[in-house]
Scaffold this active site. Sequence first.
Site, PDB file in Angstrom:
ATOM      1  CB  CYS A  62      -0.920   0.014   1.211  1.00  0.00           C
ATOM      2  SG  CYS A  62      -1.953   1.489   1.233  1.00  0.00           S
ATOM      3  CE  LYS A 119      -3.279  -5.539  -4.582  1.00  0.00           C
ATOM      4  NZ  LYS A 119      -4.624  -5.065  -4.393  1.00  0.00           N
TER       5      LYS A 119
HETATM    6  C1  LIG Z   1     -10.360   3.114  -3.869  1.00  0.00           C
HETATM    7  C2  LIG Z   1      -9.320   2.046  -3.826  1.00  0.00           C
HETATM    8  C3  LIG Z   1      -9.032   1.417  -2.631  1.00  0.00           C
HETATM    9  C4  LIG Z   1      -8.058   0.389  -2.581  1.00  0.00           C
HETATM   10  N1  LIG Z   1      -7.808  -0.242  -1.398  1.00  0.00           N
HETATM   11  C5  LIG Z   1      -6.953  -1.295  -1.371  1.00  0.00           C
HETATM   12  C6  LIG Z   1      -6.776  -2.053  -0.191  1.00  0.00           C
HETATM   13  O1  LIG Z   1      -7.404  -1.817   0.849  1.00  0.00           O
HETATM   14  N2  LIG Z   1      -5.888  -3.089  -0.231  1.00  0.00           N
HETATM   15  C7  LIG Z   1      -5.185  -3.431  -1.356  1.00  0.00           C
HETATM   16  O2  LIG Z   1      -4.399  -4.388  -1.332  1.00  0.00           O
HETATM   17  N3  LIG Z   1      -5.364  -2.734  -2.508  1.00  0.00           N
HETATM   18  C8  LIG Z   1      -6.218  -1.693  -2.535  1.00  0.00           C
HETATM   19  N4  LIG Z   1      -6.435  -1.013  -3.711  1.00  0.00           N
HETATM   20  C9  LIG Z   1      -5.704  -1.428  -4.928  1.00  0.00           C
HETATM   21  C10 LIG Z   1      -6.544  -2.384  -5.770  1.00  0.00           C
HETATM   22  O3  LIG Z   1      -6.833  -3.578  -5.085  1.00  0.00           O
HETATM   23  C11 LIG Z   1      -5.819  -2.714  -7.089  1.00  0.00           C
HETATM   24  O4  LIG Z   1      -4.633  -3.420  -6.795  1.00  0.00           O
HETATM   25  C12 LIG Z   1      -5.466  -1.468  -7.889  1.00  0.00           C
HETATM   26  O5  LIG Z   1      -6.492  -0.508  -7.804  1.00  0.00           O
HETATM   27  C13 LIG Z   1      -5.209  -1.787  -9.370  1.00  0.00           C
HETATM   28  O6  LIG Z   1      -6.347  -2.353  -9.965  1.00  0.00           O
HETATM   29  P1  LIG Z   1      -7.428  -1.495 -10.807  1.00  0.00           P
HETATM   30  O7  LIG Z   1      -6.666  -0.669 -11.799  1.00  0.00           O
HETATM   31  O8  LIG Z   1      -8.317  -2.524 -11.444  1.00  0.00           O
HETATM   32  O9  LIG Z   1      -8.161  -0.643  -9.829  1.00  0.00           O
HETATM   33  C14 LIG Z   1      -7.385   0.012  -3.767  1.00  0.00           C
HETATM   34  C15 LIG Z   1      -7.682   0.660  -4.979  1.00  0.00           C
HETATM   35  C16 LIG Z   1      -8.641   1.658  -5.023  1.00  0.00           C
HETATM   36  C17 LIG Z   1      -8.957   2.324  -6.343  1.00  0.00           C
END
Ligand SMILES: Cc1cc2nc3c(=O)[nH]c(=O)nc-3n(C[C@H](O)[C@H](O)[C@H](O)COP(=O)(O)O)c2cc1C
Length: 307
Positions: free
Chosen positions: A132, A166
């Site tokens: 994160c 992750k």
């Molecule tokens: C609003 C938001 C909150 C997220 N919160 C977390 C989280 O709590 N834990 C985590 O491992 N990834 C978190 N992510 C990352 C997503 O799980 C993902 O890895 C990342 O957004 C890339 O994928 P995407 O482009 O499909 O959104 C978050 C992403 C977004 C947009």
Amino acid sequence: MDLKQLKIKLGKLVLDTPVLPASGTFGYGDELQDVTDYKFLGAIITKTLTWEQTQGNPPPRIWEFENGLMNSIGLQNIGVRCFASEKLSCLKKLKKPIIVSVGGKSPEDILKCIEFLDRKNGISAFELNLSCPNIKTSKIISEDPRSTFNIIKKAKKITDKIIIAKLSPNVRDICETGIAAEEAGADILCAVNTYKGLYYDWNNKKMYTGGVSGSMIFPMALRAVYELYQKVSIPIIGVGGISSEKRALEMIFAGASAIGLGTFLIINPELPMKICKFLIDYLKTNHTNLQSIIGLYNEKRQKETDC
Ligand SMILES: Cc1cc2nc3c(=O)[nH]c(=O)nc-3n(C[C@H](O)[C@H](O)[C@H](O)COP(=O)(O)O)c2cc1C
């Protein structure tokens, strides 16, 4: 729609379909039943939980770009103990594998969460959020292969449950941390978390930092999965900018055994259904099966096919 052919095994983790929510974009896992048909999802993944309840970062926390989002939620969550008493029983009723994402400011915080949750029934796997970019911490664990190795090794001693690492994309070579995670005993990799970004708000003349997601990161996420697939033997969950059925298929071709939907699950809750339908049609038209198309882009697979 006959979903049987989409069943897939990621080691010991058996999924009804390869389509997963990405952590943090699906609440604690049970809130979106009115908008998303859960039968198209392979598992439930919670937002990242920490040992103590966390307020997260002060607003604003989400900024929109032309082709994506930047967020700085800062791991806002109710904490593992409250999750176990208030949420877990509802999730069990959904009859899907439950993957709990755990995180924290230090490796000790993460291990404490695993130790506590390991005693609870119904959890299939832990996804360790080692990546994160939005918390005030001295170091992001998966930006360093040795730290990644150490935490996975310790987690494997605490639990027999499946461990998903992750990974951060904000590294020189994601394969170094992927290999470290595999060597320490991780069962599955999840690639990728958000990319570090910066946003300037012209209205209030303020600058913000956060993690970038959405379409604009798809080519980089695809490349990360493509490279990992050539270097590791454990299954990979491909996440990052998947916006459509074709993008999902491309991620599988790059080497993902399952795909995670984040930003576009928020925008289009019907995407899991559309991807399942598209995959079923693709497999039928090409007289193939899901397992056979994983990693088709890769040189490793191409060489195997040549012989
Ligand atoms: C609003 C938001 C909150 C997220 N919160 C977390 C989280 O709590 N834990 C985590 O491992 N990834 C978190 N992510 C990352 C997503 O799980 C993902 O890895 C990342 O957004 C890339 O994928 P995407 O482009 O499909 O959104 C978050 C992403 C977004 C947009």
